[in-house]
Design a protein around this motif. Structure first.
Motif, PDB file in Angstrom:
ATOM      1  N   VAL A 174       0.738   3.840  -3.148  1.00 53.34           N
ATOM      2  CA  VAL A 174       0.327   5.234  -2.962  1.00 53.34           C
ATOM      3  C   VAL A 174       1.459   6.182  -3.339  1.00 53.34           C
ATOM      4  O   VAL A 174       1.244   7.212  -4.000  1.00 53.34           O
ATOM      5  N   SER A 175       2.677   5.855  -2.949  1.00 58.07           N
ATOM      6  CA  SER A 175       3.819   6.724  -3.239  1.00 58.07           C
ATOM      7  C   SER A 175       4.066   6.842  -4.737  1.00 58.07           C
ATOM      8  O   SER A 175       4.294   7.947  -5.264  1.00 58.07           O
ATOM      9  N   LEU A 203      -0.687   2.433  -8.207  1.00 59.45           N
ATOM     10  CA  LEU A 203      -1.392   2.268  -6.932  1.00 59.45           C
ATOM     11  C   LEU A 203      -1.967   0.866  -6.814  1.00 59.45           C
ATOM     12  O   LEU A 203      -1.793   0.185  -5.795  1.00 59.45           O
ATOM     13  N   ALA A 253      -0.724  -2.064  -4.060  1.00 57.87           N
ATOM     14  CA  ALA A 253      -1.697  -2.420  -3.026  1.00 57.87           C
ATOM     15  C   ALA A 253      -2.182  -3.863  -3.172  1.00 57.87           C
ATOM     16  O   ALA A 253      -2.209  -4.623  -2.195  1.00 57.87           O
ATOM     17  N   ALA A 299       0.823  -1.204   0.000  1.00 57.63           N
ATOM     18  CA  ALA A 299       0.000   0.000   0.000  1.00 57.63           C
ATOM     19  C   ALA A 299       0.857   1.254   0.000  1.00 57.63           C
ATOM     20  O   ALA A 299       0.583   2.224  -0.725  1.00 57.63           O
ATOM     21  N   LEU A 313       1.320   9.007  -6.300  1.00 53.05           N
ATOM     22  CA  LEU A 313       1.516  10.428  -6.020  1.00 53.05           C
ATOM     23  C   LEU A 313       2.669  11.001  -6.847  1.00 53.05           C
ATOM     24  O   LEU A 313       2.606  12.149  -7.302  1.00 53.05           O
ATOM     25  N   ALA A 331       5.526   8.818   0.967  1.00 55.03           N
ATOM     26  CA  ALA A 331       4.624   9.478   0.030  1.00 55.03           C
ATOM     27  C   ALA A 331       5.065  10.913  -0.240  1.00 55.03           C
ATOM     28  O   ALA A 331       5.053  11.379  -1.385  1.00 55.03           O
TER      29      ALA A 331
END
Length: 272
Positions: free
Chosen positions: A57-58, A227, A231, A53, A61, A111
């Motif tokens: 996410v990182s 993402l 994840a 996750a 972004l 992130a």
């Protein structure tokens, strides 16, 4: 014009400075990229799903931040500040994960570091275009990519040596050194880059043509794909098995290759 003279027209001190920045930055951020699995699972006791996750996410972004970074890079004055700030911020935040005592802290720092990394990329590319003539773009960007890839190879090797010598925490903390040297290399390059003419401020601050184009749909699908990849792979690793996670990622890789093949075939057919 002979080969030496031709090379001298594009392989300037500014280009070498940007190449050095790419090398040092990759060395710096490959260390906190290679070691968080050990930090999260062994030190903080987090499952693989947490790592997936955080990475997903990182990466998402970082991709999304390139939209904003592209807008800022269109302004000659801002692109210099964004480049320096992006390299320095990535280095500091990446190294700061060494002091994390909870999983959420690693996630936030990672992130934020990757967002700064995404912001700086368009600025660096624009600076490189400021330095070299259009006829040498291919050679200059090829040189920069070569240095970046060399850093990606050297970084994990350095990480292994630092872990064996000092341990995971110190290794991550020391990743700030090459990262900050990368920021210094960008400053060196900027001081040897002619300042371009300022573009129209309204045009520079209007991202709509990019966001609404096919290209914008593509710098978005890629971010969402990163993402989902991180994840879902993390969940599969924890809930099923590592084999299931790798099988999932392999299947998407093969689908992507097939898509690129058919896209290439379609483009060639249209140009003939």
């Amino acid at each position: 014009m002979n080969g030496t003279a031709s090379q001298a027209t594009w392989l300037s001190r500014g280009v070498k400075g940007i190449g050095a920045a790419s090398f040092l930055a990759d060395v710096g951020h490959e260390i906190p990229t290679a070691l968080p699995p050990s930090l999260l699972t062994s030190t903080l006791g987090a499952p693989a799903a947490a790592l997936g996750a955080i990475e997903g996410v990182s990466d998402a972004l970082a991709g999304a931040a390139r939209f904003g970074g592209g807008v800022l890079a269109d302004d000659p004055a801002r692109r210099r500040k964004v480049a320096v700030g992006g390299y320095a911020t990535t280095a500091v935040l990446g190294a700061a994960t060494a002091g994390a005592t909870a999983v959420w802290q690693v996630g936030v720092l990672r992130a934020a570091a990757w967002t700064a990394r995404g912001l700086r990329v368009p600025a660096r590319n624009a600076l490189l275009a400021d330095i070299v003539p259009p006829r040498a773009y291919g050679r200059a960007y090829g040189f920069e990519r070569m240095m970046d890839n060399l850093g990606a190879v050297f970084g994990p090797l350095l990480a292994l040596g630092l872990v064996a010598w000092l341990g995971v925490t110190w290794a991550i903390g020391l990743s700030a050194v090459p990262g900050l040297l990368a920021a210094a290399a960008i400053v060196y390059a900027i001081r040897r880059t002619p300042r371009p003419t300022r573009r129209d401020a309204v045009a520079a601050l209007a991202p709509k043509p990019v966001c609404g184009s096919a290209f914008g749909v593509l710098a978005t699908v890629q971010s969402l794909g990163n993402l989902a990849a991180g994840a879902v792979a993390g969940v599969l690793w924890t809930a099923v098995s590592p084999t299931a996670a790798f099988a999932y990622l392999t299947a998407w890789m093969l689908l992507a290759l097939a898509g690129l093949f058919f896209l290439r075939t379609s483009v060639r057919a249209e140009t003939l």
